[in-house]
Design a protein around this motif. Structure first.
Motif, short mmCIF file in Angstrom:
data_model
loop_
_atom_site.label_atom_id
_atom_site.label_comp_id
_atom_site.label_asym_id
_atom_site.label_seq_id
_atom_site.Cartn_x
_atom_site.Cartn_y
_atom_site.Cartn_z
N THR A 85 33.62 49.72 45.50
CA THR A 85 34.63 48.87 44.86
C THR A 85 36.02 49.10 45.42
OG1 THR A 85 33.36 48.73 42.81
CG2 THR A 85 35.72 48.29 42.65
N PHE B 267 34.18 39.96 42.55
CA PHE B 267 34.39 40.89 41.43
C PHE B 267 34.26 40.15 40.10
CE2 PHE B 267 37.20 43.80 44.18
CZ PHE B 267 36.17 44.72 44.36
N LEU C 243 38.98 48.62 38.69
CA LEU C 243 39.15 47.18 38.47
C LEU C 243 40.13 46.86 37.34
CD1 LEU C 243 35.48 45.97 38.98
CD2 LEU C 243 37.42 45.58 40.50
N VAL D 187 41.96 41.69 38.50
CA VAL D 187 41.18 40.72 39.28
C VAL D 187 41.80 39.33 39.18
CG1 VAL D 187 38.92 39.59 39.50
CG2 VAL D 187 39.04 42.05 39.09
#
Length: 293
Positions: free
Chosen positions: A171, A199, A16, A209
């Protein structure tokens, strides 16, 4: 009962874009007790790749010695490749030497790094030579990125289906789903936005993100929301290349000057695709002017 996944949090942070968090939370007691285990080696690879993502190439180069295991040698080559553009040929030569060794060539981290480097080189067929067989979610996710770069969203969707069969809720699978949705476009853009929104509700907000949400907003024509998201991302990391590149595009659409963001991008990431495209466009314009004159 299945053994606990000691690296779940570390992987999640890395995927992420929470690279500093990945580094900060990498001291896992069970792995410290068994530093030669596969999990410990994967932990080290992820930590060094996080440093690379933060631009700390020299730290990686200095800390990974010539006696280190193959996965770490591969990660060191990526750091060398990104840190010294004029040495790219020698790095690629060293990479091919490792890949030519049948005992090493099947290593998933080595194949992943090979795919990453050839993706940077825009040599997509060479990248796929090492990544296409898959075997891990990381490799399939890289295949998705490569096929999207090749404008083959149909092949990217096939790779995504394989990932969904392995672990639909992972993910990386969700990220790949968003990438494919953006590439396909149309009504799929809203679905991609909802993935990034999910997320942002589950995990701390990262540039990755925020940029994902912003790109979806721009594609849906919501440039004001996109600009707000990108400014939030810029506050987190003033040198993030995707944030700066997206701010250039967004600023032009809302009628604002993009020169400051473009200049920042040129200074901090001169090799970025947008910088190269702008330079190429400027050169073409100059040639056109000269031909008229």
């Amino acid at each position: 009962m299945a053994a606990p996944d000691l690296l779940f949090g570390l992987r999640n942070n890395f995927y992420l874009g929470a690279y500093q968090a990945a580094i900060n939370n990498s001291e896992i007691p069970d792995l410290t007790l068994n530093p030669s285990s596969d999990d410990a080696l994967e932990r080290d690879s992820l930590v060094y790749r996080s440093y690379i993502a933060l631009g700390s190439y020299q730290l990686v180069i200095n800390e990974i010695h010539s006696s280190a295991p193959t996965p770490l040698q591969a990660v060191k080559l990526l750091a060398l490749y990104l840190s010294t553009p004029h040495h790219k040929e020698s790095v690629i030569s060293s990479l091919k030497d490792l890949l030519a060794d049948a005992a090493l060539a099947t290593n998933p981290t080595l194949r992943l790094i090979a795919g990453t480097i050839f993706l940077h080189e825009q040599d997509y067929n060479e990248a796929l030579k090492y990544t296409h067989p898959g075997g891990t979610l990381d490799l399939h996710a890289l295949n998705v990125q490569i096929f999207i770069k090749m404008n083959r969203s149909d092949h990217a969707e096939k790779q995504l289906k394989i990932m969904q069969q392995i672990d639909e809720d992972h993910t990386l699978t969700q990220l790949a789903n968003a990438w494919v949705d953006i590439a396909v476009g149309g009504s799929k853009i809203q679905e991609a936005y909802l993935i990034f929104q999910d997320f942002s509700e589950k995990y701390p907000m990262t540039c990755l993100v925020l940029n994902g949400k912003a790109v979806c907003c721009m594609l849906m024509g919501n440039f004001d929301e996109a600009e707000s998201l990108l400014i939030e991302a810029l506050n987190k990391d003033a040198k993030d290349p995707e944030t700066l590149a997206n701010l250039v595009v967004c600023s032009l659409h809302v009628g604002k000057s993009a020169s400051r963001f473009l200049n920042q991008l040129k200074l901090s990431h001169p090799e970025h695709t947008l910088v190269k495209r702008m330079a190429s466009a400027e050169e073409s314009f100059e040639r056109a002017i000269q031909s008229i004159a």
